[in-house]
Write a protein that holds these residues in place. Structure first.
Motif, PDB file in Angstrom:
ATOM      1  N   THR A 146       0.806  -1.224   0.000  1.00 44.94           N
ATOM      2  CA  THR A 146       0.000   0.000   0.000  1.00 44.94           C
ATOM      3  C   THR A 146       0.836   1.269   0.000  1.00 44.94           C
ATOM      4  N   PHE A 222      -5.284  -2.860  -2.505  1.00 46.55           N
ATOM      5  CA  PHE A 222      -4.436  -2.624  -3.682  1.00 46.55           C
ATOM      6  C   PHE A 222      -5.270  -2.112  -4.853  1.00 46.55           C
ATOM      7  N   GLN A 225      -6.490   1.551  -4.130  1.00 47.59           N
ATOM      8  CA  GLN A 225      -5.449   2.566  -4.247  1.00 47.59           C
ATOM      9  C   GLN A 225      -5.106   2.909  -5.701  1.00 47.59           C
ATOM     10  N   ARG A 226      -5.091   1.906  -6.554  1.00 44.57           N
ATOM     11  CA  ARG A 226      -4.556   2.113  -7.897  1.00 44.57           C
ATOM     12  C   ARG A 226      -5.604   2.155  -8.997  1.00 44.57           C
ATOM     13  N   PHE A 227      -6.754   1.500  -8.783  1.00 42.68           N
ATOM     14  CA  PHE A 227      -7.674   1.354  -9.903  1.00 42.68           C
ATOM     15  C   PHE A 227      -9.125   1.662  -9.570  1.00 42.68           C
ATOM     16  N   HIS A 233      -8.278  -0.164 -16.521  1.00 40.76           N
ATOM     17  CA  HIS A 233      -6.837  -0.382 -16.566  1.00 40.76           C
ATOM     18  C   HIS A 233      -6.465  -1.678 -15.852  1.00 40.76           C
ATOM     19  N   PHE A 234      -7.204  -1.991 -14.799  1.00 41.43           N
ATOM     20  CA  PHE A 234      -6.919  -3.206 -14.021  1.00 41.43           C
ATOM     21  C   PHE A 234      -7.288  -4.459 -14.809  1.00 41.43           C
TER      22      PHE A 234
END
Length: 313
Positions: A146, A222, A225-227, A233-234
């Protein structure tokens, strides 16, 4: 007048610890700004509700919330935070392994400009192989994945500014990931060592069985936080790779069939290529659906993809 500090304590079958906890809180509260204590009974089956009903008559700073059944620690914390009135929110376990006397230390750290201060049980008084070792591995893994570097995610003793939790919703067993969820909203986070005492009352509600659930929650963090705002995109990257690999396999087999006059119907590679193409298409479509759901969520709820700290002239 509304209190400045709200101390939220979830309790489940803590009839032995509660009288001692309330006595310790009565000693500590004069040392901090005006405060209230909210104890959330999470469907206890022992004498916890009766003790709380008697105690609320003795302690004017005590408020009691009794849930209809056991919903879990995350739900109990959410209930307490929803009903808290203070500008500063402190969470604490009821078993007295964390010391209420450390609350002033956390509040002092908040004054340095932090939005969230987490306790660190530096000298943890728990069995090494069943509690301390798995906890160390989990904390290192969570910090690495993270990017929120904390030594002790599992310590319930934490202090928050109320605005740091705005927009933070706790589901399932995500209470241990509150720092990560707050970090997504731009919170400034610090950590201070706190005392930890051996268990004197009751028994632990946790065991090694929760390790798998923590890993699943970490995967969710995870993704958040990112997607969270770009799910395509994931799903799209692995979907595109699988589709491209399957397409190349089928192209190769087609070349063998057309120019090499070979039989390809019995080859497992043919089925593998078809499977990869279908899986890739499925992942891309899942990403598109997630993208539509995400947009409908933000636009329908009026929420924003940013968190504003302040506006200067």
């Amino acid at each position: 007048m509304d209190p400045e500090v709200s101390i939220v304590i979830p309790a489940y079958n803590e009839e032995e610890a509660l009288p001692h906890l309330l006595e310790r809180l009565a000693e500590i509260l004069p040392q901090i700004p005006p405060a209230e204590v909210l104890i959330v009974d999470d469907g206890s089956t022992d004498g916890t509700p009766e003790i709380l009903k008697d105690s609320v008559k003795r302690y004017p700073w005590l408020r009691v919330l009794i849930l209809r059944r056991n919903f879990g620690q995350s739900a109990a914390l959410t209930c307490g935070l929803d009903h808290a009135r203070g500008k500063i929110l402190v969470t604490l376990d009821a078993d007295l392994q964390n010391d209420p006397a450390d609350i002033p230390k956390l509040l002092d750290k908040l004054k340095e400009g932090y939005d969230l201060v987490s306790g660190w049980r530096k000298n943890r008084q728990d069995p090494f192989f069943t509690r301390k070792l798995p906890s160390r591995v989990a904390n290192a893994l969570i910090s690495r994945i993270t990017g929120v570097r904390l030594h002790d995610y599992g310590c319930t003793l934490k202090a928050y500014r109320r605005e740091a939790l705005q927009g933070v919703t706790i589901y399932g067993e995500l209470h241990r990931f509150i720092p990560v969820l707050a970090d997504l909203r731009g919170a400034r986070i610090a950590e201070v060592p706190v005392r930890h005492h051996p268990r004197r009352f009751g028994k632990s509600k946790y065991g090694l069985s929760r390790t798998y659930r923590v890993l699943l929650d970490l995967l969710l963090m995870f993704f958040f936080q990112r997607f969270a705002t770009r799910p395509l995109h994931f799903f799209g990257l692995p979907g595109g790779l699988l589709f491209g690999t399957g397409f190349l396999i089928e192209l190769y087999l087609s070349f063998l069939k057309i120019f090499g006059h070979q039989q390809i119907g019995h080859r497992p590679l043919l089925l593998l290529g078809v499977l990869l193409i279908l899986t890739g298409i499925n992942l891309v479509c899942t990403g598109l659906l997630a993208e539509l759901i995400m947009r409908a969520y933000y636009e329908g709820s009026g929420r924003r993809t940013y968190a504003l700290r302040e506006i200067l002239p």
